[in-house]
Design a protein around this motif. Structure first.
Motif, PDB file in Angstrom:
ATOM      1  N   GLU A  73      16.309  -7.659   9.254  1.00  0.00           N
ATOM      2  CA  GLU A  73      17.195  -8.763   8.878  1.00  0.00           C
ATOM      3  C   GLU A  73      17.990  -8.411   7.621  1.00  0.00           C
ATOM      4  N   LEU A  74      17.332  -7.758   6.667  1.00  0.00           N
ATOM      5  CA  LEU A  74      18.025  -7.355   5.445  1.00  0.00           C
ATOM      6  C   LEU A  74      19.179  -6.404   5.748  1.00  0.00           C
ATOM      7  N   THR A  75      18.917  -5.393   6.550  1.00  0.00           N
ATOM      8  CA  THR A  75      19.972  -4.424   6.863  1.00  0.00           C
ATOM      9  C   THR A  75      21.102  -5.080   7.644  1.00  0.00           C
ATOM     10  N   GLY A  76      20.751  -6.102   8.453  1.00  0.00           N
ATOM     11  CA  GLY A  76      21.790  -6.816   9.198  1.00  0.00           C
ATOM     12  C   GLY A  76      22.663  -7.675   8.307  1.00  0.00           C
ATOM     13  N   ASP A  77      22.060  -8.277   7.272  1.00  0.00           N
ATOM     14  CA  ASP A  77      22.817  -9.132   6.352  1.00  0.00           C
ATOM     15  C   ASP A  77      23.536  -8.332   5.266  1.00  0.00           C
TER      16      ASP A  77
END
Length: 275
Positions: A252-256
């Motif tokens: 999720e972090l890499t996506g955001d």
């Protein structure tokens, strides 16, 4: 000789003995300390300190010794073990895992992680936390911190993914020129084929890792461990349910986060603002 070197099994002492032995048994003739210093591009006094276990081993010396003596990484391995042994027991397992990792995922909400530190940034960080530390203690910390970066230089370096909170770029605990060089080091690291650096914008949604730095380390057998550090504490979690949750959070972090290219542009912009 330092108390830490009293055990014959101590890797720092073993490094010293192996260096002296390789020098004295060098074929076709023994090398003096001055001869060896010239070959590894350092001073005779540095070789003397290394062989007498005085102070930290400069991180550039082990690979040069391996090259001179044809020892196939022996001095590099001993140096890594010596560095790991200088850390509290709590951190040693993490250090060993890091050296053997095939993949490392890093998240930091506050600081540039240790794997990416410049010497000046590490020095400012240490002096801020330990203002009464001696010059010797500070130097030892900086050398140990820089030695961890050897993971990038092996024959099979791990895939490293770093996500930083945008606030890390703006934090001013060190002089502007020090921070500028640190940001440049991040840009240089991101150009390695095995490293990806992303910045999480300040307006990104909250997430499980908001309050603390986290490392997810993948071993050669592809198991993942979650490493969490706080004030003088460190925890390693292998529970499968927690690991799955941590991996999902990191995804999720890499996506955001901004893309690697957008992140590099933002880092470069901040460098220009530092005067």
């Amino acid at each position: 000789m330092d108390e830490e070197t009293d055990s014959p099994e101590d890797p720092r002492r073993e490094f010293a003995e192996e260096c002296r032995s390789a020098r004295e048994l060098h074929d076709p003739k023994a090398l003096t300390q001055e001869d060896l210093a010239r070959l590894v591009r350092t001073s005779r006094s540095t070789i003397s300190r290394v062989e007498n276990c005085q102070g930290a081993i400069p991180p550039e010396i082990p690979p040069r010794l391996d090259e001179v003596f044809g020892t196939d990484g022996k001095f590099k391995r001993l140096h890594e073990e010596a560095v790991a042994s200088s850390f509290p027991t709590l951190y040693r397992r993490r250090m060993a895992m890091e050296r053997a990792a095939v993949a490392i995922r890093e998240w930091s909400p506050t600081l540039v992680p240790g794997l990416f530190h410049t010497a000046d940034y590490a020095r400012c960080l240490y002096k801020g936390g330990f203002p009464r530390a001696s010059a010797k203690e500070t130097s030892a910390f900086v050398n140990d911190r820089l030695a961890r970066k050897a993971v990038f230089d092996g024959d099979m370096p791990p895939d490293v993914r770093l996500v930083l909170c945008e606030s890390v770029l703006y934090r001013r605990f060190c002089p502007p020129d020090v921070m500028r060089r640190q940001l440049k080091a991040l840009l240089d690291a991101g150009e390695r084929p095995t490293v990806r650096v992303q910045v999480l914008p300040l307006d990104a949604p909250g997430h499980l890792f908001s309050d603390w730095p986290v490392s997810l380390i993948t071993s050669p057998n592809h198991t993942v461990s979650v490493c969490v550090e706080n004030f003088r504490t460190a925890g390693i979690v292998d529970d499968p349910d927690y690991v799955r949750t941590a991996l999902r959070t990191y995804d999720e972090l890499t996506g955001d986060a901004l893309s690697a290219r957008e992140s590099a542009h933002l880092i470069a912009e901040q460098m220009e603002k530092l005067t």
